[in-house]
Design a protein around this motif. Structure first.
Motif, mmCIF file in Angstrom:
data_model
loop_
_atom_site.group_PDB
_atom_site.id
_atom_site.type_symbol
_atom_site.label_atom_id
_atom_site.label_comp_id
_atom_site.label_asym_id
_atom_site.label_seq_id
_atom_site.Cartn_x
_atom_site.Cartn_y
_atom_site.Cartn_z
ATOM 1 N N VAL A 189 1.636 -5.013 -2.170
ATOM 2 C CA VAL A 189 2.854 -4.277 -2.488
ATOM 3 C C VAL A 189 2.814 -2.950 -1.743
ATOM 4 O O VAL A 189 1.841 -2.202 -1.842
ATOM 5 N N GLU A 190 3.887 -2.665 -1.010
ATOM 6 C CA GLU A 190 3.925 -1.500 -0.128
ATOM 7 C C GLU A 190 4.998 -0.503 -0.569
ATOM 8 O O GLU A 190 6.178 -0.847 -0.656
ATOM 9 N N PRO A 191 4.618 0.745 -0.834
ATOM 10 C CA PRO A 191 5.599 1.757 -1.250
ATOM 11 C C PRO A 191 6.551 2.151 -0.114
ATOM 12 O O PRO A 191 6.222 2.031 1.066
ATOM 13 N N PHE A 192 7.725 2.639 -0.492
ATOM 14 C CA PHE A 192 8.650 3.266 0.443
ATOM 15 C C PHE A 192 8.319 4.756 0.528
ATOM 16 O O PHE A 192 7.862 5.366 -0.439
ATOM 17 N N LYS A 232 8.389 15.734 -4.446
ATOM 18 C CA LYS A 232 8.555 14.295 -4.309
ATOM 19 C C LYS A 232 10.023 13.947 -4.445
ATOM 20 O O LYS A 232 10.780 14.647 -5.113
ATOM 21 N N LEU A 233 10.411 12.833 -3.798
ATOM 22 C CA LEU A 233 11.793 12.376 -3.876
ATOM 23 C C LEU A 233 11.993 11.534 -5.128
ATOM 24 O O LEU A 233 11.064 10.914 -5.643
ATOM 25 N N SER A 234 13.223 11.482 -5.575
ATOM 26 C CA SER A 234 13.596 10.539 -6.627
ATOM 27 C C SER A 234 14.670 9.618 -6.061
ATOM 28 O O SER A 234 15.331 9.948 -5.075
ATOM 29 N N VAL A 235 14.842 8.480 -6.689
ATOM 30 C CA VAL A 235 15.872 7.540 -6.235
ATOM 31 C C VAL A 235 17.251 8.192 -6.300
ATOM 32 O O VAL A 235 18.111 7.945 -5.442
ATOM 33 N N ASP A 236 17.481 9.048 -7.268
ATOM 34 C CA ASP A 236 18.772 9.706 -7.408
ATOM 35 C C ASP A 236 19.089 10.615 -6.225
ATOM 36 O O ASP A 236 20.258 10.901 -5.949
ATOM 37 N N PHE A 280 7.746 9.126 -3.226
ATOM 38 C CA PHE A 280 8.705 9.041 -4.325
ATOM 39 C C PHE A 280 8.000 9.260 -5.656
ATOM 40 O O PHE A 280 6.812 8.974 -5.811
ATOM 41 N N GLU A 281 8.753 9.766 -6.610
ATOM 42 C CA GLU A 281 8.252 9.876 -7.971
ATOM 43 C C GLU A 281 8.030 8.482 -8.556
ATOM 44 O O GLU A 281 8.633 7.503 -8.120
ATOM 45 N N ASP A 282 7.170 8.403 -9.573
ATOM 46 C CA ASP A 282 6.960 7.135 -10.271
ATOM 47 C C ASP A 282 8.194 6.777 -11.099
ATOM 48 O O ASP A 282 8.837 7.663 -11.656
ATOM 49 N N PRO A 283 8.540 5.495 -11.191
ATOM 50 C CA PRO A 283 7.920 4.382 -10.479
ATOM 51 C C PRO A 283 8.374 4.343 -9.017
ATOM 52 O O PRO A 283 9.569 4.492 -8.736
ATOM 53 N N VAL A 284 7.436 4.169 -8.126
ATOM 54 C CA VAL A 284 7.705 4.264 -6.697
ATOM 55 C C VAL A 284 8.402 2.998 -6.193
ATOM 56 O O VAL A 284 7.892 1.888 -6.397
ATOM 57 N N ASP A 318 -0.018 -0.232 -9.341
ATOM 58 C CA ASP A 318 0.285 0.673 -10.451
ATOM 59 C C ASP A 318 1.490 1.557 -10.131
ATOM 60 O O ASP A 318 1.604 2.114 -9.037
ATOM 61 N N LYS A 319 2.373 1.702 -11.114
ATOM 62 C CA LYS A 319 3.507 2.619 -11.037
ATOM 63 C C LYS A 319 4.390 2.360 -9.824
ATOM 64 O O LYS A 319 4.904 3.273 -9.182
ATOM 65 N N ARG A 320 4.575 1.092 -9.491
ATOM 66 C CA ARG A 320 5.471 0.723 -8.406
ATOM 67 C C ARG A 320 6.512 -0.258 -8.931
ATOM 68 O O ARG A 320 6.215 -1.106 -9.763
ATOM 69 N N VAL A 321 7.729 -0.138 -8.430
ATOM 70 C CA VAL A 321 8.810 -1.035 -8.823
ATOM 71 C C VAL A 321 9.299 -1.752 -7.582
ATOM 72 O O VAL A 321 9.567 -1.131 -6.546
ATOM 73 N N LEU A 322 9.400 -3.077 -7.658
ATOM 74 C CA LEU A 322 9.802 -3.862 -6.497
ATOM 75 C C LEU A 322 11.300 -3.782 -6.277
ATOM 76 O O LEU A 322 12.090 -3.951 -7.212
#
Length: 311
Positions: free
Chosen positions: A162-165, A180-184, A263-267, A305-309
């Motif tokens: 699993v690879e983070p953005f 850190k960035l957030s999705v928002d 990115f902030e968790d969840p990444v 850990d702490k990653r969202v697909l």
């Protein structure tokens, strides 16, 4: 009747153009046409209706082409059997790999794999996800590496990692002050995206609340199929883009040309998958190939850990 002749009629059926089929088969058009004429004469039928543009198979031609595909597939399996030994990895192994993975992942494991298995001849081809799946279905590939799930019944899947953005920002970007960035954050920033057809683009769009065209206030519209091009744009102080973790090998949050932000968790992350169509014969090479990849990736990619697909 030869396997070469059968491969030529399959190529013409695929491209619906004699010149293109010849080019893709690495022969001249007269050679390809002559061999197809010989096959038609031998069978006593017309395989292609040459009065149509693009060229199309005749009714009987369609049946011959389908049988040709079966014969070609079985002939490849004969070659696999000849090269297959339980205690020895040997033979050609052709892998389709998506462009947002190939330049970053392959260098990590290639040298160690070839050193360990010198009798395996690796062939890599950069393809879009759908092309990888289609070529696996046509038995043109032994395996593929993609970053989205597939529900094709003929495909087997093995998870790799699993690879983070990451965010890749120009130095004058308004988000550089954030730790850190957030999705928002992504619904109000200028984001360069890949062309349609790239799964990484689709995943990036899912993270954004608005389209790039609506958000991008830059007077530039740039359509690219290459992440490195988008990186260069950012490094010239144009907006930002999203990158997979492996695209920033030695990432430094204050690098000279641009700024990398986690990115902030969840990444938000993507899952890399090894896919293949035949579970027998080359299974030992597939297993060795997967093991080589998983043992070569950086430690940071071996946890979920702490990653969202994002799929």
């Amino acid at each position: 009747m030869t396997l070469t002749q059968l491969s030529y009629i399959v190529a013409v059926d695929k491209y619906r153009h004699f010149a293109t089929a010849a080019e893709k088969s690495y022969v001249t058009q007269p050679t390809l046409s002559m061999q197809i004429h010989k096959l038609e004469d031998e069978l006593g039928i017309t395989i292609f209706d040459r009065s149509k543009s693009p060229v199309i198979p005749t009714e009987i031609g369609e049946k011959v082409i389908e049988q040709a595909k079966t014969i070609l597939k079985e002939s490849k399996q004969l070659s696999d059997i000849a090269n297959f030994k339980e205690n020895e990895l040997k033979g050609t192994f052709k892998v389709g790999i998506i462009p947002t993975v190939a330049p970053y992942l392959v260098p990590l494991f290639l040298r160690s794999f070839l050193k360990k298995y010198p009798q395996v001849y690796l062939i890599f081809e950069e393809l879009l996800t759908q092309e990888v799946i289609e070529q696996l279905g046509n038995d043109q590939l032994d395996a593929g590496i993609i970053a989205t799930p597939t529900d094709q019944s003929f495909i087997y899947t093995e998870d790799l990692f699993v690879e983070p953005f990451l965010g890749y920002l120009s130095h004058n970007h308004p988000l550089v002050e954030k730790e850190k960035l957030s999705v928002d954050d992504l619904d109000r920033t200028n984001i360069w995206l890949l062309n349609e057809g790239h799964c990484f683009r689709d995943q990036a769009v899912k993270l954004c609340k608005e389209t790039t065209k609506k958000n991008n206030s830059s007077p530039i519209e740039f359509k690219s199929g290459n992440l490195e091009t988008l990186k260069r744009l950012v490094e010239q102080n144009f907006g930002m883009t999203l990158l997979p973790w492996t695209a920033v090998q030695e990432f430094d949050s204050n690098c000279a040309n641009a700024i990398v932000k986690e990115f902030e968790d969840p990444v938000p992350s993507r899952k890399l998958r090894l896919i293949f169509g035949r579970k027998h014969l080359k299974q030992t090479i597939i297993a060795a190939f997967k093991e080589s990849i998983c043992s070569s990736i950086p430690k940071a990619l071996k946890t979920t850990d702490k990653r969202v697909l994002i799929e």
